[in-house]
Design an enzyme around this catalytic site. Structure first.
Site, PDB file in Angstrom:
ATOM      1  N   ASN A 157       0.806  -1.226   0.000  1.00  0.00           N
ATOM      2  CA  ASN A 157       0.000   0.000   0.000  1.00  0.00           C
ATOM      3  C   ASN A 157       0.835   1.270   0.000  1.00  0.00           C
ATOM      4  OD1 ASN A 157       0.759  -0.656   2.647  1.00  0.00           O
ATOM      5  ND2 ASN A 157      -1.042   0.291   3.551  1.00  0.00           N
ATOM      6  N   GLU A 256       4.794  -3.455  12.723  1.00  0.00           N
ATOM      7  CA  GLU A 256       3.722  -2.468  12.543  1.00  0.00           C
ATOM      8  C   GLU A 256       2.595  -3.204  11.835  1.00  0.00           C
ATOM      9  OE1 GLU A 256       1.328  -0.215  10.533  1.00  0.00           O
ATOM     10  OE2 GLU A 256       3.105   0.595   9.526  1.00  0.00           O
ATOM     11  N   CYS A 290      -3.039   1.553   6.906  1.00  0.00           N
ATOM     12  CA  CYS A 290      -3.198   0.951   8.228  1.00  0.00           C
ATOM     13  C   CYS A 290      -3.686   1.942   9.274  1.00  0.00           C
ATOM     14  CB  CYS A 290      -1.887   0.319   8.683  1.00  0.00           C
ATOM     15  SG  CYS A 290      -0.499   1.457   8.625  1.00  0.00           S
ATOM     16  N   GLU A 464       8.905   3.880  14.298  1.00  0.00           N
ATOM     17  CA  GLU A 464       9.607   4.299  13.091  1.00  0.00           C
ATOM     18  C   GLU A 464       9.510   5.813  12.960  1.00  0.00           C
ATOM     19  OE1 GLU A 464       9.349   0.394  10.265  1.00  0.00           O
ATOM     20  OE2 GLU A 464       7.642   1.750  10.178  1.00  0.00           O
TER      21      GLU A 464
END
Length: 483
Positions: A157, A256, A290, A464
């Site tokens: 994505n 993640e 997400c 991150e």
């Protein structure tokens, strides 16, 4: 696909500074999700090539870790500059293989490049400590050292920025990497590597392995003892599997994973801004992120007013080919994604939901699902319990703050959350009560290089971006010296 720099379009895997085909000679197809046209045939590698890439990274680590921080910083900065210089081509490649609108792709390239810029600067700031000794003749020093070979598995994505978000901090501290990009979007990864090579990053420091059988490559990355760290972005289901596979060699992990983001609108919120934020959060990349708003909660006093305004603004969004001007909603990634979204809507309708707008495939292109709003939804529907990953916005009604906090937290996931309101005391209460790693307050856009991105609960762990982004790629060593 028209590019200014055709050298960016590579179809091999990249191992030890060489573009290689699979040993078997096999390839897999990459399609444009808008019209299902064939873009490229990419080398279909497996365990052998993955092992070669790991060995190359291990050899390169012996050299790369000894580069000075300033040397690594300059090389990363050059890589950043090249990404910005080639932004049009990188965005074109991204839109062709992923489907998102071209301007959105350009936004992703800028976002992805910003991690390289940020960590090129952080490379100079991996500080240790001197701790006062516990005895008169003792000196204590704390060193921070690169962990070693890093495996990175990235999703389709965001095929550019999810790579730079992992590789940039790893390279900055002195690690080397083996990257497994998603099979649906391999070309963006290769284009980045072409520019990394041009920037002067030595062979073996970055390796890329493409393959149709992700489980075979993933098994080698997780079980090979040379790999010291795994960073993964993807589903919670796959994250748990990778975590279990890494247990045998006790690798350091960053995960993640999935999300089920609430988007709460309190009665004192600015409705126009709340609708604007909901559209930005929910429909970016056609809902395939997400951190997308998954469940929209609106206080009962403004429920109808919000839905009216929401529908009004949503109908203005142009659907179509991501390469066309002013398109805001492109195709979903594949037919499986379309079927999944349809199942969510069918389940909701069967259980009493009403479609305010959308609710079907686009009449001109069946790979596009129309932006959809569902009302009269409840907690028994799939749209409440599961991550939708598509342009579907279920709008739930609530009465009290306590009620909406309970519903918002009623999920195993804890990645992103959002709320709109103007009561300062309530803002603090709600922000602290939401069980999520990220909370957007009066904004629907929360991703930035300078802040720590990551979740809690079954959305994973590790961060991150920001100054925290290097922590997962270093080991701490304590020296105790008697004088």
């Amino acid at each position: 696909m028209k590019l200014n720099n055709n050298n960016l379009l590579k179809t091999g895997s990249y191992i030890n500074g060489e573009w290689v085909n699979s040993e078997s000679g096999g390839t897999f197809d990459v399609f444009n999700p808008y019209d299902n046209s064939l873009i490229a045939k990419v080398s279909d590698c497996g365990q052998k090539e993955t092992k070669d890439a790991i060995n190359a990274a291990a050899d390169a680590f012996k050299i790369w870790k000894n580069y000075s921080a300033g040397e690594r910083s300059k090389l990363l900065r050059k890589w950043y500059d090249l990404q910005i210089e080639n932004i049009d081509d990188l965005a074109t490649i991204l839109t062709y293989e992923q489907g998102k609108p071209l301007e959105e792709s350009k936004g992703e390239i800028k976002y992805g490049a910003s991690f390289v810029e940020w960590f090129s600067e952080e490379a100079r700031r991996i500080y240790g400590d001197i701790i006062p000794g516990h005895e008169q003749n003792k000196r204590i020093v704390v060193l921070k050292q690169p962990i070693g070979v890093v495996a990175a598995i990235t999703p389709w994505n965001f095929p550019n920025s999810m790579i730079t978000r992992k590789l940039a901090p790893a390279l900055a501290v002195g690690c080397t990497c083996v990257l497994k990009p998603a099979k649906l979007t391999p070309l963006s990864a290769n284009a980045l590597v072409v520019l990394a090579e041009e920037a002067g990053i030595p062979k073996g420091v970055i390796n890329v392995v493409h393959g149709h059988k992700a489980s075979v490559i993933g098994k080698e990355l997780t079980e090979n003892p040379i790999v010291k760290k795994l960073s993964f972005t993807g589903s919670t289901e796959i994250g748990k599997l990778l975590m279990a596979q890494c247990a045998g060699t006790v690798k350091k992990l960053s995960l993640e994973l999935g999300g089920n983001a609430p988007f709460i609108v309190f009665k004192d919120a600015d409705i126009h801004k709340a609708v604007e934020g909901a559209i930005a959060s929910k429909y970016r990349n056609a809902g395939q992120t997400c951190v997308c708003s998954n469940r929209i909660f609106v206080q009962s006093e403004i429920y109808d007013q919000f839905n009216t305004k929401f529908r009004e603004e949503l109908l203005k969004l142009k659907m179509g080919n991501g390469m066309d001007k002013d398109v805001k909603i492109g195709p979903l990634i594949d037919t499986k994604a379309i079927s999944s979204v349809e199942a969510f809507v069918e389940d909701a309708i069967e259980k009493g939901a009403k479609v305010i707008c959308g609710g079907k495939r686009n009449t001109e292109n069946e790979n596009i699902y129309e932006p959809t709003i569902l009302s009269n939804v409840d907690t028994n529907m799939k749209v409440f319990k599961e991550e939708i990953f598509g342009p579907i916005a279920p709008v739930f009604k609530f009465d009290t703050e306590d009620e909406v906090i309970q519903k918002a937290n009623d999920t195993p996931y804890g990645l992103a959350s959002y709320f709109y309101g103007n009561n300062n005391a309530q803002i603090w209460r709600v922000a602290e009560a939401l069980e999520y790693g990220i909370v957007g307050i009066n904004t629907g856009l929360i991703s930035t290089t300078v802040a720590p991105f990551g979740g809690i609960k079954e959305s994973g762990f590790g961060r991150e971006g920001s100054k925290y982004g290097v922590e997962d790629y270093i080991e701490i060593k304590y020296l105790c010296m008697e004088i």
